[in-house]
Each structure stands twice: as C-alpha cells, then as structure tokens.
Motif scaffolding. Structure first.
Motif, PDB file in Angstrom:
ATOM      1  N   VAL A  24       0.889  -1.163   0.000  1.00  0.00           N
ATOM      2  CA  VAL A  24       0.000   0.000   0.000  1.00  0.00           C
ATOM      3  C   VAL A  24       0.930   1.217   0.000  1.00  0.00           C
ATOM      4  CG1 VAL A  24      -1.857   1.208   1.206  1.00  0.00           C
ATOM      5  CG2 VAL A  24      -1.714  -1.287   1.308  1.00  0.00           C
ATOM      6  N   PHE A  25       1.296   1.640  -1.192  1.00  0.00           N
ATOM      7  CA  PHE A  25       2.308   2.692  -1.339  1.00  0.00           C
ATOM      8  C   PHE A  25       1.722   4.048  -0.954  1.00  0.00           C
ATOM      9  CE2 PHE A  25       0.247   1.538  -5.285  1.00  0.00           C
ATOM     10  CZ  PHE A  25      -0.299   2.737  -5.697  1.00  0.00           C
ATOM     11  N   CYS A  26       2.511   4.849  -0.255  1.00  0.00           N
ATOM     12  CA  CYS A  26       1.957   6.128   0.216  1.00  0.00           C
ATOM     13  C   CYS A  26       3.029   7.192   0.435  1.00  0.00           C
ATOM     14  CB  CYS A  26       1.132   5.920   1.481  1.00  0.00           C
ATOM     15  SG  CYS A  26       1.909   4.932   2.754  1.00  0.00           S
ATOM     16  N   ASN A  27       4.036   7.201  -0.418  1.00  0.00           N
ATOM     17  CA  ASN A  27       5.058   8.253  -0.342  1.00  0.00           C
ATOM     18  C   ASN A  27       4.528   9.593  -0.867  1.00  0.00           C
ATOM     19  OD1 ASN A  27       7.461   9.693  -2.076  1.00  0.00           O
ATOM     20  ND2 ASN A  27       8.159   8.969  -0.090  1.00  0.00           N
ATOM     21  N   GLY A  28       3.528   9.500  -1.721  1.00  0.00           N
ATOM     22  CA  GLY A  28       2.963  10.708  -2.322  1.00  0.00           C
ATOM     23  C   GLY A  28       1.685  10.337  -3.036  1.00  0.00           C
ATOM     24  N   GLN A  29       1.218  11.232  -3.892  1.00  0.00           N
ATOM     25  CA  GLN A  29      -0.080  10.984  -4.522  1.00  0.00           C
ATOM     26  C   GLN A  29       0.013  10.147  -5.797  1.00  0.00           C
ATOM     27  OE1 GLN A  29      -1.317  15.041  -5.171  1.00  0.00           O
ATOM     28  NE2 GLN A  29      -0.766  14.965  -7.328  1.00  0.00           N
ATOM     29  N   GLY A  30       1.214   9.931  -6.297  1.00  0.00           N
ATOM     30  CA  GLY A  30       1.371   9.182  -7.545  1.00  0.00           C
ATOM     31  C   GLY A  30       0.754   7.791  -7.474  1.00  0.00           C
ATOM     32  N   GLY A  31      -0.217   7.520  -8.332  1.00  0.00           N
ATOM     33  CA  GLY A  31      -0.832   6.192  -8.396  1.00  0.00           C
ATOM     34  C   GLY A  31      -1.852   5.937  -7.308  1.00  0.00           C
ATOM     35  N   ASP A  32      -2.276   7.004  -6.610  1.00  0.00           N
ATOM     36  CA  ASP A  32      -3.170   6.790  -5.461  1.00  0.00           C
ATOM     37  C   ASP A  32      -4.542   6.265  -5.856  1.00  0.00           C
ATOM     38  OD1 ASP A  32      -3.987   9.110  -6.648  1.00  0.00           O
ATOM     39  OD2 ASP A  32      -4.120  10.295  -4.814  1.00  0.00           O
ATOM     40  N   GLN A  33      -4.860   6.307  -7.162  1.00  0.00           N
ATOM     41  CA  GLN A  33      -6.138   5.726  -7.569  1.00  0.00           C
ATOM     42  C   GLN A  33      -6.175   4.237  -7.220  1.00  0.00           C
ATOM     43  OE1 GLN A  33      -3.914   6.906  -9.735  1.00  0.00           O
ATOM     44  NE2 GLN A  33      -3.421   5.339 -11.240  1.00  0.00           N
ATOM     45  N   GLY A  34      -5.003   3.610  -7.202  1.00  0.00           N
ATOM     46  CA  GLY A  34      -4.910   2.187  -6.872  1.00  0.00           C
ATOM     47  C   GLY A  34      -5.205   1.919  -5.408  1.00  0.00           C
ATOM     48  N   THR A  35      -4.604   2.695  -4.525  1.00  0.00           N
ATOM     49  CA  THR A  35      -4.839   2.450  -3.090  1.00  0.00           C
ATOM     50  C   THR A  35      -6.262   2.833  -2.696  1.00  0.00           C
ATOM     51  OG1 THR A  35      -3.873   4.619  -2.569  1.00  0.00           O
ATOM     52  CG2 THR A  35      -2.412   2.707  -2.437  1.00  0.00           C
ATOM     53  N   ALA A  68       2.316  -4.573   2.898  1.00  0.00           N
ATOM     54  CA  ALA A  68       2.985  -3.566   3.736  1.00  0.00           C
ATOM     55  C   ALA A  68       2.518  -2.172   3.358  1.00  0.00           C
ATOM     56  CB  ALA A  68       4.499  -3.666   3.553  1.00  0.00           C
ATOM     57  N   TYR A  69       2.305  -1.359   4.356  1.00  0.00           N
ATOM     58  CA  TYR A  69       2.114   0.075   4.103  1.00  0.00           C
ATOM     59  C   TYR A  69       3.516   0.638   3.898  1.00  0.00           C
ATOM     60  CZ  TYR A  69      -2.774   0.065   5.641  1.00  0.00           C
ATOM     61  OH  TYR A  69      -4.131  -0.150   5.757  1.00  0.00           O
ATOM     62  N   ASP A  70       3.809   1.104   2.720  1.00  0.00           N
ATOM     63  CA  ASP A  70       5.172   1.549   2.431  1.00  0.00           C
ATOM     64  C   ASP A  70       5.202   3.040   2.098  1.00  0.00           C
ATOM     65  OD1 ASP A  70       7.760   1.988   1.614  1.00  0.00           O
ATOM     66  OD2 ASP A  70       7.949   0.036   0.634  1.00  0.00           O
ATOM     67  N   ALA A  71       5.727   3.812   3.036  1.00  0.00           N
ATOM     68  CA  ALA A  71       5.775   5.274   2.863  1.00  0.00           C
ATOM     69  C   ALA A  71       7.003   5.723   2.087  1.00  0.00           C
ATOM     70  CB  ALA A  71       5.756   5.946   4.233  1.00  0.00           C
ATOM     71  N   SER A  72       7.759   4.768   1.538  1.00  0.00           N
ATOM     72  CA  SER A  72       8.945   5.184   0.782  1.00  0.00           C
ATOM     73  C   SER A  72       8.741   5.082  -0.726  1.00  0.00           C
ATOM     74  CB  SER A  72      10.159   4.339   1.185  1.00  0.00           C
ATOM     75  OG  SER A  72      10.011   3.011   0.741  1.00  0.00           O
ATOM     76  N   ILE A  73       7.577   4.601  -1.164  1.00  0.00           N
ATOM     77  CA  ILE A  73       7.366   4.449  -2.610  1.00  0.00           C
ATOM     78  C   ILE A  73       6.020   5.031  -3.043  1.00  0.00           C
ATOM     79  CG2 ILE A  73       8.838   2.415  -2.870  1.00  0.00           C
ATOM     80  CD1 ILE A  73       6.310   0.688  -2.875  1.00  0.00           C
ATOM     81  N   VAL A  74       5.961   5.394  -4.322  1.00  0.00           N
ATOM     82  CA  VAL A  74       4.693   5.815  -4.943  1.00  0.00           C
ATOM     83  C   VAL A  74       4.315   4.785  -6.007  1.00  0.00           C
ATOM     84  CG1 VAL A  74       4.911   8.296  -4.532  1.00  0.00           C
ATOM     85  CG2 VAL A  74       5.970   7.288  -6.548  1.00  0.00           C
ATOM     86  N   GLY A  75       3.236   5.058  -6.704  1.00  0.00           N
ATOM     87  CA  GLY A  75       2.743   4.094  -7.681  1.00  0.00           C
ATOM     88  C   GLY A  75       3.781   3.670  -8.709  1.00  0.00           C
ATOM     89  N   GLY A  76       4.545   4.618  -9.198  1.00  0.00           N
ATOM     90  CA  GLY A  76       5.566   4.302 -10.207  1.00  0.00           C
ATOM     91  C   GLY A  76       6.621   3.344  -9.672  1.00  0.00           C
ATOM     92  N   ASP A  77       7.012   3.541  -8.419  1.00  0.00           N
ATOM     93  CA  ASP A  77       7.992   2.637  -7.794  1.00  0.00           C
ATOM     94  C   ASP A  77       7.383   1.248  -7.615  1.00  0.00           C
ATOM     95  OD1 ASP A  77       9.763   4.842  -7.414  1.00  0.00           O
ATOM     96  OD2 ASP A  77       8.600   5.415  -5.657  1.00  0.00           O
ATOM     97  N   GLU A  78       6.104   1.241  -7.268  1.00  0.00           N
ATOM     98  CA  GLU A  78       5.430  -0.039  -7.073  1.00  0.00           C
ATOM     99  C   GLU A  78       5.415  -0.830  -8.381  1.00  0.00           C
ATOM    100  OE1 GLU A  78       1.608  -0.597  -7.823  1.00  0.00           O
ATOM    101  OE2 GLU A  78       1.065  -1.887  -6.129  1.00  0.00           O
ATOM    102  N   ILE A  79       5.094  -0.129  -9.469  1.00  0.00           N
ATOM    103  CA  ILE A  79       5.071  -0.790 -10.781  1.00  0.00           C
ATOM    104  C   ILE A  79       6.453  -1.352 -11.109  1.00  0.00           C
ATOM    105  CG2 ILE A  79       4.901  -0.324 -13.266  1.00  0.00           C
ATOM    106  CD1 ILE A  79       2.623   1.666 -12.550  1.00  0.00           C
ATOM    107  N   ALA A  80       7.492  -0.558 -10.828  1.00  0.00           N
ATOM    108  CA  ALA A  80       8.862  -1.012 -11.108  1.00  0.00           C
ATOM    109  C   ALA A  80       9.195  -2.255 -10.279  1.00  0.00           C
ATOM    110  CB  ALA A  80       9.852   0.105 -10.812  1.00  0.00           C
ATOM    111  N   ASN A  81       8.796  -2.246  -9.016  1.00  0.00           N
ATOM    112  CA  ASN A  81       9.068  -3.406  -8.156  1.00  0.00           C
ATOM    113  C   ASN A  81       8.295  -4.635  -8.618  1.00  0.00           C
ATOM    114  OD1 ASN A  81      10.901  -2.147  -6.470  1.00  0.00           O
ATOM    115  ND2 ASN A  81       9.367  -1.517  -4.978  1.00  0.00           N
ATOM    116  N   PHE A  82       7.082  -4.414  -9.080  1.00  0.00           N
ATOM    117  CA  PHE A  82       6.263  -5.515  -9.594  1.00  0.00           C
ATOM    118  C   PHE A  82       6.878  -6.055 -10.889  1.00  0.00           C
ATOM    119  CE2 PHE A  82       2.556  -6.648 -12.375  1.00  0.00           C
ATOM    120  CZ  PHE A  82       2.221  -7.828 -11.739  1.00  0.00           C
ATOM    121  N   TYR A  83       7.263  -5.147 -11.746  1.00  0.00           N
ATOM    122  CA  TYR A  83       7.859  -5.535 -13.032  1.00  0.00           C
ATOM    123  C   TYR A  83       9.154  -6.323 -12.805  1.00  0.00           C
ATOM    124  CZ  TYR A  83      10.304  -4.872 -17.497  1.00  0.00           C
ATOM    125  OH  TYR A  83      10.998  -5.067 -18.666  1.00  0.00           O
TER     126      TYR A  83
END
Lengths: 443, 294
Positions: free
Chosen positions: A204-215, A256-271
């Motif tokens: 559950v990425f929450c470093n910023g608003q990027g990709g927040d439509q997902g959360t 995990a609630y992860d305050a160090s990543i945003v949606g773009g980072d999540e996509i990269a980690n998934f990829y």
C-alpha cells in the motif's frame, strides 16, 4: 536629494506591487475580440499513453496542420512536476492554448478556478449521445459549463504475477476469465504468496499521490466503502467499511504500508519481480509494463502478468475511471480559442479520432463519431480482453471540490495508519483526522 | 576632485551597476516585497474570488498549525546537526590535507567537491537506490553482517527518515567548506606560526591562538552559507520523501512549496517564507555578532 529619490522609487515599487496583488478580476475575463483563427497554437500534454511520446504526437499534429494550416507546438509534461508548471504558467498569464489531461485537473481545478474556456457549445446532441455518459458528466462543471472534451478513458485495475501465483498455489483464488475475485480470495491468495515467498508481496504505497487511484480503489472495494458521497460534495472515506479494509490490510502479512514508494515505484518493483501484485495498473501498463518496452503482459524475467479487478466481498468491483481529453485555456484571444477548438474537433470528433485514441493505449470515450461506429481496438486481443473490466467502472468522484487537498490527506492518512500500532482505535483516529482535513478543503 | 568630475564618475559607476541592479530589483527585491505583501492576504489561485486582506491572519494561523511547527522543528534539527558537523568536519579534513603535495591535495579536493557539482537529482537517485527498502545496499550489507534481521525501510520509517536526509545533506555540503578552509589555512601567516613554535607553543596553541583567528572570516562565511543552505533544504525532501512519513521530514521550505503549489494557498505560503527569512536573518546576525566578538 538622493534619499528622496530612493524613497520615491521604493514607494513606487511598493505601490506597484499592491496594484498587482489586488488586480484579480472578479469575473471570467472577456475572450478577446480578434475574429480569425490563429496560425499556431500550443498544446501541453501529460504522458497519457503515447501522447507523451514526441514521435507519435508529431504524426497526429502534422496531420492536423496539413488539414487546417494551423501549426501546433507541443510541450510534454510529467506527472511529477506538470501541475507546478501549469499552475505557474496560468497564474503568470503564460498558459498554453490547450492542455490534455483529466477532469480532476481541467474541470475541478483549473476550470473551477476560472482559467479555462467554457466549451459546452462543442457538444451537440449527436456528441452527447455518442460520448460515454460518465465521461460526459465528468467534463461538465454544471449543465451549461464544460471545461474538457473527452478523448479516451479506462478503468484502473491491479496486476498480478501469474507465475508467482501458480508457484504459491494462489492461482486457485483468481478467475482469469472474468478477471474478478472476492475479498476472501484475495486474502487467501496473499497468505499463500507470503507462505511461499516470506516477504512483502504487495504494498500500500503512500510516499505521495502518484498512483493513489490504486490504493483508493483497493481500500474502497475490499468491504464496499466509498470515497465521496454520490453528490460529490463531501469526502466519506471515514466510514466503517474503509476502516475495516485498512485494518485488514494492516493485519495481512505480505501486505505492507510503504511510505517510501509511490505508484511508479510499485510498478517497477512488480515488473522486477519483487512484488507479486501491483495496485497501480491499467491497460497502458498491461500493454507496456513499466514502460520498458519488453513485451506486453510480461515482467522483466518473462513472467505472465494478468490484470485483475480489485477484490470485493461479492466479486463485483467498482473500478476507478480514468478520463482524458482536452481543455482550452482562456488566453483572451478568440483566434487562438477557435484554433484550439478546431484541434479538439480534429482529434476527438472526426475521422482522425481513431488514431488519436490509438496513440493513448486507452479506450475511446465515445462509441461513434458523427454516427459512424468507432472501431479502434477490435483486432487487438489484449484490448478486447480488457474491455471486460469497463462495465465495472464506478463513480468518477475526482471532480469533488478540494480534490488536491483530499489526495494529499489520503496518502498522509495511509502513512499514519502504516506507522500506527494497527489497532482499530488508532486507524479510526487517523482516518477521522485526515477525512476531516479533506472535508475542510471541500468547503 | 571637482564636483563635476565626481558626478561624472558617479554616473559611470551607476551605469556599470545598472544591468545587475535591474536583475536584482526585478528578481530579488520586487519578489521579496510581493512576498511580504501577499502574506497579508488570503490569496489563492481562483480568478473568481478576489484576494482578501486579512492582516496578520496567516501569521496567527501558522503558530496554530501543527504541521508548520513540526516542519520548523525538523528544520532546526537539520540546521543544528548539519552546521556544526559541516564546519568541524571540513576544518578537520582541510587541516589534514592542506599541507599535502599538490597532486594529492587536488585529488582530495575533487573527491570532496564531486557531490557538490553533481546534480542533486543524480545524487538523490543514487541515495534512493542505496536506501531502498527491498534491494538497497545498506539493508544488504547490514543483513549480510548479521546486524539486522529484516530490512529497514530507511525512508519510509519516521525513526530513520530525517537522519537519512541529513546524511545526504552532509555529503553534499562539506565540499565547498573544505576547499575554502584549505585555501584559508594555506594563507595563514607562516611567520606568526614559526614565531609561536620558536616560543614553545604546542600544536593546539598554534591552531587556537593563530590559525583559528586568522581563518575566522572564512569560518563565518561557511557558518552563514551552511546555515542558509540547511534552512532551505528542499530538493532532497521533494525527491525522496515528500515530507513524510508522518511529516517526519517536513521542512519549512518544502511546506512552503506544498502550501503554495499543491494547496494553492499563496498568502499562507508567503507568510511562512517571511518567517523563514526572519529566522535565517536572526541566526546569521547572531553568527556575525559572535564572530565579531571573537
């Protein structure tokens, strides 16, 4: 003498500043008086699929120029700093003629703040019947005021690593035909993945608003919570169903609630195979994961990616919509406004619309153009499969007043929930605090 | 000098000043005045609602805003840690390397100055990778050494995030002071040092009584510049943490940006800017005064 002169200059400067500061017009300024169409217009576009790619956009604008004789200067924005650039330009009266984005910015922000041209006259009865009702509604601030002409739309979803699911025996919990699952199946799948990999499988990425439509969609769907009321006048994410979802996610090992990543980072980690699921996904990602150009529907090491609707108790998700189109900035120049309208008509309501839609990797916001059915993706099996999600499109609530502040409150709330002890009281308190903040911004 | 000649020279002087003055007035003085003026308004982005004069309303609200207080505290922590550390560390490095032969001295100057000339985005990307929760080198090394059992979310945990930012800030801040100190130490009057040594002064006494006093102007400059830079810490926050988690890395500079450009509260953001400028001014004045007394 020198002192007197210095004081006079200083006073003059201060007076000038006061004059500037209070010079805000009370009404929408007059839209100029030049009659002809301008020979050059500027378009600022966010990276909406390949509308962020210079070569692709040049093909489209060249076709427009060839037909109309109007040149188009394009500037490519990013979501990281695009808003700052646009805001600075608009407040400095140096905005472009056209901006390509969604209603949450064009209508609810820049339109509501008086910077956009009302283009309601561009929608005739045929257009209104051909454009998707939800997209049409989102582009109008009220019955007589439209600040956006929609071009494309999609449903945001999540992606899963099918190979990892199979290895963990979690594939039994997903329906790859309907692309749906229930909250219970999602929970069981995460448990199976965590048992297999022993680490975070989704964030559950929450470093910023990027990709927040997902959360937002994840939390709202798990137990049927809502983000705003149906009238889009208040934020309602403090309901018990959302608190239940936030706690369930907190308690679920592997998430995990992860305050160090945003949606773009999540996509990269998934990829890259670190996460086994991504909550920030859509058809553009499915076609080109992580924008890496390594093949549709594949992770970096070739694992198969399957797009899924967000899990809900009954398996019927309410997906977050993405709508993108064009808005015209009010530069007080009718000639430029007319040219901009021609551009919109060319891209979003003509025989060229199919090309403009194809460039975005999303779906057309209208079923037909002037009575002629719009066929863009029928030969593309991935797009055809993805259309199964489109009927699940939920409420487009991003036009609620105070949206920018509410988005910030949302990810700050997730950070606080993630850093809490996970008790229902702590989560409820965090949710209440930030939902109140969001509603304060909506007043 | 005759009055006519003096006047002509004055005019020439002002004409030489004019190009710089135009830019200084246009891009520094006028924005500063506008900032102060706007801070008294409830100014926002909306063209349809006029800005309302609210006097000191924004300033009163600031001291009731827990996020601003948190940002102010974080900013003072950054200043309080980084200013003494940067001065002490750079003086220590400079005093070790300034007597080295030219090639070696240049090598060290380059090593320490490299992070200064490297773009902050590039530096931040590398640090972000090193701090990464899932594949960062710090977690890899610490786990490998058996110091930690599970990964630490360096930038996502309020306990560590601010210190991670401070560490990056330090690495990018020491380069210039080292170069300045090397230069200042090289310019210390050697006859005084030799005379003190002949009189039996210890190394510490030579440093404290002679070198330290002679490099005081450089120290003052470094103190003021480092203080201002630390107060204005912004890029690292924006690129790494957005002020989170839970405002653990929120600084006044970032909060100004956030308030003005995300919430569009221009008046409130400007009020913060004025307060920040006052704090920087006061601290710099204090540093000048202390250095003057010395």
């Amino acid at each position: 003498m020198k002192k007197i002169l210095s004081i006079a200059i200083a006073l003059l400067m201060i007076a000038g500043v006061f004059a500037c500061n209070t010079g805000k017009p009370a009404d929408n300024p007059d839209q100029g008086n030049s009659g002809d169409t301008a020979k050059e217009i500027t378009l600022w576009t966010y990276p909406i699929g390949n509308w962020g790619d210079e070569a692709t956009v040049k093909t489209l604008t060249d076709a427009f120029t060839a037909e109309t004789g109007i040149a188009v200067k394009v500037e490519y924005l990013t979501y990281a700093d695009g808003d700052d650039k646009v805001n600075t330009a608009l407040t400095g009266k140096a905005g472009p003629d056209l901006i390509m984005e969604g209603p949450e910015r064009l209508v609810a922000n820049w339109g509501a703040n008086g910077y956009m041209v009302n283009i309601a006259d561009m929608f005739d009865a045929t257009d209104k019947s051909e454009i998707n009702a939800a997209a049409l509604s989102a582009c109008f601030a009220d019955d007589k005021t439209a600040y956006e002409y929609p071009l494309v739309m999609t449903a945001h979803c999540m992606g899963i690593n099918l190979n990892a699911f199979k290895e963990a025996g979690a594939d039994q919990y997903i329906n790859t035909d309907t692309h749906t699952w229930t909250t219970e199946q999602f929970t069981n799948a995460v448990k199976a993945l965590y048992a297999k990999y022993g680490d975070t499988v989704g964030a559950v990425f929450c470093n910023g608003q990027g990709g927040d439509q997902g959360t937002r969609a994840l939390v709202n769907n798990l137990y049927g919570g809502t983000f705003t009321n149906a009238e889009h006048t208040a934020y309602t994410w403090d309901d018990a169903k959302n608190i239940q979802a936030l706690k369930a996610l907190y308690d679920l090992e592997g998430i995990a609630y992860d305050a160090s990543i945003v949606g773009g980072d999540e996509i990269a980690n998934f990829y890259n195979g670190i996460f086994k699921m991504a909550f920030c996904w859509n058809i553009a990602q499915q076609q080109n994961p992580n924008s890496a150009g390594t093949g549709a529907g594949k992770t970096a090491n070739g694992d198969e990616i399957v797009f899924m609707a967000f899990p809900s108790q009954d398996g019927k998700a309410q997906l977050q919509g993405g709508i993108w189109g064009f808005g015209i900035v009010n530069n007080n120049d009718n000639a430029r406004i007319e040219a901009a309208k021609k551009f919109i008509k060319f891209m979003a309501d003509s025989e060229h619309t199919a090309d403009a839609v194809r460039a975005s990797n999303f779906f057309a916001a209208r079923s037909a153009v002037e009575g002629k059915a719009l066929d863009v993706w029928s030969s593309d099996p991935i797009m055809a499969e993805y259309t199964k999600l489109m009927p699940m499109l939920g409420d487009y609530y991003q036009v609620t007043k105070g949206w920018a502040a509410a988005r910030t409150a949302w990810w700050n709330m997730l950070q606080k929930v993630g850093a809490s002890d996970g008790s229902e009281a702590a989560i409820s308190a965090a949710v209440a605090e930030y939902c109140t903040q969001a509603n304060d911004g909506a007043k | 000098m005759s009055p006519a000649l003096r006047r002509r020279e004055n005019i020439s002087g002002y004409l030489f000043l004019l190009p710089s003055l135009v830019f200084f007035v246009g891009f520094v003085v006028i924005p500063m005045i506008m900032c102060v003026v706007t801070s008294f308004y409830d100014a926002n982005m909306n063209l349809n609602t006029p800005d309302v004069f609210i006097g000191f309303g924004n300033y009163v609200e600031l001291w009731q805003d827990p996020v601003f207080i948190k940002a102010l505290v974080n900013t003072f922590i950054i200043v309080g840690v980084s200013v003494p550390f940067v001065c002490a560390f750079s003086l220590w490095v400079a005093s070790v390397i300034y007597k080295m032969r030219e090639g070696l001295l240049s090598f060290f100057r380059i090593v320490f100055y490299l992070p200064v000339v490297t773009g902050s985005v590039a530096v931040t990307v590398v640090w972000k990778w090193m701090y990464n929760n899932y594949y960062g080198i710090f977690n890899h090394l610490l786990k490998g050494a058996g110091i930690i059992d599970s990964n630490i979310n360096w930038l996502g945990d309020p306990k560590y995030a601010l210190w991670c930012i401070i560490i990056i800030l330090l690495t990018t801040s020491v380069g210039q002071p080292i170069v300045l100190y090397v230069s200042a130490l090289s310019n210390v009057d050697q006859s005084l040092v030799e005379a003190a040594e002949v009189d039996g002064a210890t190394n510490f006494q030579v440093f404290w009584r002679i070198k330290w006093r002679q490099i005081m102007p450089t120290t003052l400059y470094i103190l003021v510049i480092t203080t201002i830079n630390s107060f204005q810490c912004f890029a690292l926050i924006q690129l790494l943490t957005s002020g989170g988690p839970n405002y653990a890395t929120e600084t006044v500079m970032y909060y100004i940006y956030y308030t003005a450009f995300k919430l569009y509260r221009f008046g409130y953001g400007n009020a913060m800017g004025v307060i920040l400028a006052i704090f920087i001014g006061l601290l710099s004045a204090l540093q000048f005064r202390l250095a003057k007394e010395k």
